[in-house]
Design an enzyme around this catalytic site. Structure first.
Site, short mmCIF file in Angstrom:
data_model
loop_
_atom_site.label_atom_id
_atom_site.label_comp_id
_atom_site.label_asym_id
_atom_site.label_seq_id
_atom_site.Cartn_x
_atom_site.Cartn_y
_atom_site.Cartn_z
N GLY A 112 -60.96 -10.13 27.21
CA GLY A 112 -60.63 -10.65 28.63
C GLY A 112 -61.63 -9.95 29.60
N GLN A 172 -65.08 -6.88 37.29
CA GLN A 172 -65.92 -6.10 36.33
C GLN A 172 -67.27 -6.46 36.36
OE1 GLN A 172 -62.46 -7.05 33.20
NE2 GLN A 172 -63.31 -4.95 32.61
N CYS A 232 -60.27 -1.42 27.67
CA CYS A 232 -61.09 -2.14 28.65
C CYS A 232 -62.49 -2.00 28.58
CB CYS A 232 -60.50 -1.37 30.06
SG CYS A 232 -61.06 -2.50 31.42
N LEU A 233 -63.19 -3.39 28.95
CA LEU A 233 -64.78 -3.30 28.71
C LEU A 233 -65.29 -2.09 29.94
CD1 LEU A 233 -65.39 -6.79 28.15
CD2 LEU A 233 -65.50 -5.08 26.47
N HIS A 287 -52.96 -7.02 31.89
CA HIS A 287 -54.23 -6.14 32.39
C HIS A 287 -55.30 -6.95 32.99
CE1 HIS A 287 -57.48 -3.31 30.36
NE2 HIS A 287 -58.21 -4.24 31.00
N GLU A 288 -55.51 -7.99 32.84
CA GLU A 288 -56.48 -8.62 33.55
C GLU A 288 -56.18 -8.94 35.25
OE1 GLU A 288 -59.49 -8.50 32.60
OE2 GLU A 288 -58.82 -8.32 30.49
N HIS A 341 -56.81 -6.01 37.19
CA HIS A 341 -57.70 -5.59 37.72
C HIS A 341 -57.96 -6.55 39.06
CE1 HIS A 341 -60.43 -3.92 34.66
NE2 HIS A 341 -60.02 -4.47 33.61
#
Ligand code: NI
Length: 157
Positions: free
Chosen positions: A46, A51, A89-90, A131-132, A135
């Site tokens: 994701g 991000q 997480c990226l 999670h997304e 963000h």
């Protein structure tokens, strides 16, 4: 399409609240394509627009590697149950932590053509929705980690 630079924790853009998307422009489409490409290139499941430095309410998710989802202005409508497990997480490279999330999540959003959509997920997909969408409100999973963040070994194939 292009790979975009992924912002990492400490970058103030990751703490901002993103703006609703009012219309899909050619730039929005390019952003969505780039987000998908960037997510796949980084082996993520994701990615949210902040991000890659864009404060718009857009996320892309693909938990199986063959089911790309684009969510514009997503909202969580319903949740149930609970799951506790590892999350990464990226924007927090090389780390993971234990987070408790709902086990079922129903989301309303718009697709890349601004058509309304409704999506449901359990387990990893439910976790990814939460999670997304976090963000988009400036929240990282590290705020919710139970215990310590752990180092993860690089799992490049
Ligand atoms: Ni993330």
């Amino acid at each position: 399409m292009a790979i975009r630079n992924i912002r990492v924790m400490g970058d103030p853009i990751l703490e901002k609240v993103c703006k609703e998307v009012k219309e899909i422009t050619p730039r929005t489409r390019e952003l969505i394509d780039d987000m998908l490409e960037t997510m796949y290139e980084a082996n993520g499941v994701g990615l949210a627009a902040p991000q890659v430095g864009v404060l718009k309410r857009i996320v892309v998710i693909d938990v199986t590697g063959e089911d790309p989802m684009v969510l514009v202005n997503p909202r969580i409508m319903e949740t149930s149950g609970e799951q506790t497990g590892g999350e990464g997480c990226l924007s927090v490279p090389g780390k993971s932590g234990i987070v408790t999330r709902p086990n079922y999540v129903k989301v309303k959003a718009y697709d890349r053509d601004m058509k309304p959509i409704e999506l449901e997920g359990t387990e990893l997909l439910a976790r990814a929705f939460c999670h997304e969408i976090d963000h988009l409100d400036g929240h990282l999973y590290v705020e919710k980690v139970e215990g310590e963040l752990a180092d993860v070994e690089d799992e490049e194939e």
